[in-house]
Structures are given as C-alpha cells and as structure tokens.
Design a protein around this motif. Sequence first.
Motif, PDB file in Angstrom:
ATOM      1  N   ALA A 103       0.838  -1.275  -0.086  1.00  0.00           N
ATOM      2  CA  ALA A 103      -0.120   0.120   0.076  1.00  0.00           C
ATOM      3  C   ALA A 103       0.827   1.085   0.008  1.00  0.00           C
ATOM      4  O   ALA A 103       1.686   1.569   0.881  1.00  0.00           O
ATOM      5  CB  ALA A 103      -0.851  -0.024   1.175  1.00  0.00           C
ATOM      6  N   ALA A 136      -2.118   4.993  -3.733  1.00  0.00           N
ATOM      7  CA  ALA A 136      -2.877   6.184  -3.342  1.00  0.00           C
ATOM      8  C   ALA A 136      -2.216   7.353  -3.962  1.00  0.00           C
ATOM      9  O   ALA A 136      -0.831   7.433  -3.409  1.00  0.00           O
ATOM     10  CB  ALA A 136      -3.453   6.355  -2.046  1.00  0.00           C
ATOM     11  N   SER A 201      -8.505   2.232  -1.161  1.00  0.00           N
ATOM     12  CA  SER A 201      -7.336   3.229  -1.339  1.00  0.00           C
ATOM     13  C   SER A 201      -8.236   4.335  -1.974  1.00  0.00           C
ATOM     14  O   SER A 201      -9.014   4.234  -2.818  1.00  0.00           O
ATOM     15  CB  SER A 201      -6.343   2.632  -2.353  1.00  0.00           C
ATOM     16  OG  SER A 201      -5.612   3.849  -2.931  1.00  0.00           O
TER      17      SER A 201
END
Length: 395
Positions: A103, A136, A201
């Motif tokens: 992530a 993101a 996200s």
Amino acid sequence: MRTRTRKTSLIAAGVIAATLFGTAAAVAVPVLQGDWPYAGQSHGEDAKTYTLAAVGDIACEPDDDDNAATPAALKCGSPSLGGYDAEFATAKQTDAMKPDAVALLGDEQYEVGKLSDFEGSFEQAWGGLKFLERPAPGNHEYYAYTKKGDNEAGQNGDGYFAYFNGHDQSGTPNTAGQAGDDSSTNQGWYSYDLGNWHIVSLNVECNSPAFGNDCSTTDGGLLAQETRWLADDLAHNQKQCTIAYWHQPTISATTASTPTVPASAPGAGGQEGQVADAWWKLLYANHATLILNGHEHAYARFQPLNPAGQVDTKHGIPEFIVGTGGEALDTLAKNLDGSFANPNVVTGYDQGYGTIKLTLGQHGYSFSYAPALQGAGLPASALDYSDSGSGSCNR
C-alpha cells in the motif's frame, strides 16, 4: 537500476481479482505461473495470513535535464534529503518482507510527480515491486510546487496514472489500470481484498483541477461522488476486517498544538485531512479496523479513535502515519516536557526511514515497524527504534 531473478514466469497482464485480491474493483496486475510471487507462501482461499507493507513519501526528484530549473536542495543528491540511499533502503526492506501487496500512501514521487520523474527516481528503487503496489496519490502528484525557489506546474495526476496504469506513445495515461480509473468520474479510488480483509485506497487531492477545486463531500462534485462510492463500497463489504488509506491524515502527529487548533483535532494538518473527516465517520460506522496515512514525514501510531479524535477502546480505529519512505523527515510535535503534542499518539519516530509490515490474519492483525536507514547526519543509534503489536478486527 536493480535487477533480480524470481522463480516465476509472467504469462500476461490481467485482472487477479478472482485469485489473490478477491472480487473487488478490477485492478490490472500480472497473472503468474507458480507462487505469487514468492516461493513457499500459500495464497489460495484457505490462506491464513497475508503480508501488507505500507509507506508513503518516497522518491526524491531526479537531477536531470527535465529538472534543471529546480533548486539543487530539492533534488536527489541534496544532503538534506533521504535521496536515493533512503528510497533504496526502504524498497529493500519492503522486498525482504515478501509482501502480498504494498500500500503506497501518496507522494510516491517528488516534487510534482512528472512521468519522467517517476521513471528517473521511483522506478529505480521501487520498480521491482511495481506489480505488488496498490497506490494512493498525494498532493505532490496533483498540485503545483512553488516553494523554496521552485516553480513547477501541477501534474493533476497525469504522471502518477501514466506510471502505474501505463500510457500511449505520447505519454497520455491509460484510463484504467493498477492505480484505478483516471476519468472525469473517478480519480483513482478503488478497493481490493486480501483473504478476510477488505482494503480501500482513496484520493483526497480535492483542491485540484481534476476535482474542480471542490473539497465538499456533500455536493455534486467529484469528492462527494467518491464519498458516496465509499459509503456504497463499505455497505456491500462482506469481509470482517477493513483497512482504508489515503495521503493527508485527519489526525495529526506533526502539527504543533495551538490555542485554536490542537494537534489532536480532526483536520489539524490541513484542508484535505479535514474533509476526510467524512470518511472517518463512514469507516467508524462500518467498523473499520485500521486507517493508514502518509504526508507527515514521520512514523506515528495512535490510540483507537472515534471520528472526533477521542479515544474509544471499544469501537475506535487506530491510525498509523507512515510517511518515512525516503524523501525527507519532519519533526513530531512535542510539548516542552517531551510528551507528544497530540496526547493520542502512542509512539512516534522521526529520525529515519522505514516501512510498516502488517500481517493480516483471519480475525486480526499484527504489525512491526523498524527504520531501514537513519536520517542525514544522525548516528547509527537512530536505528534503535522499533514498534510492534497486534489488534483484532472490529466486527
């Protein structure tokens, strides 16, 4: 550039929603023969744990012809930045975790995230993990940068989407791919599943032309559409455990207390963190497990909190800030007695760079954070910090 050999063979690019990442929004990733992507790990429906690495604020601006006008202090090689050493260190640390997914918490590439910048810096260190990365965006991928003698136009997400989603021969980003959609109705928000975990996200860069410079979560603008999408996504989620991440934190660790805006107040860190208070309310109402952010170039772990920033040990959501990917370091806000200005910060670290490792089980998680490289001019003892623990899902 790093090269490595893996005992896997790439067949074709495709959608892996039905294998590793469940049946959430389609994310373009490769289909591989054999293990995904490391030997010795089980990734079928009966898999018990998954590893999610998370970090943001990563890559320095390359010192190349495209950036000739950028002051040297803002580019790779500057003694005040982590630079290539730091981003390579965090990439190596992340690779050693053998993650199932990574992530990325925004500001992957400084200062304005041009495609050439991604290719000249981020790709050099983090390119080997590209097809595991679930990004993101951050403000540096959308907004102009006009500080410290620099004057660069905002990219409005173009370089970000072109790098992660691919692009045509002219550099125009593909309209869909690994970073989600790049369209007038969706600017890269998406969700995916890992085992019993639903992961979301989000894009909070609302003060940009792509969002019509509209940061309302309740009108007809793009951010309001994203907020309604989040509400629907959470309402239809069948997984017990939920993680959401975006760039600017709603609760701050580096904003010093003032008489009017204490560091513990929701949105203390800026406009984007303030508008994301609406997301906190949705996530809290839907029993989310964790919230991850970057933006503040430090590591901080918070008490379980409700959307008002108050400790709630029964239903609250722990927030982690992990903005230590490599570009630079900020200072955690502290009182004169050395305590954290935000009393809800359990622990924090601002002396080096590192990635958090989250081990996601069937009904809970464990986490560990340790620096991979100390900050510029700091002694080796700066690497002595570590943080670890565990928690349960809220449903």
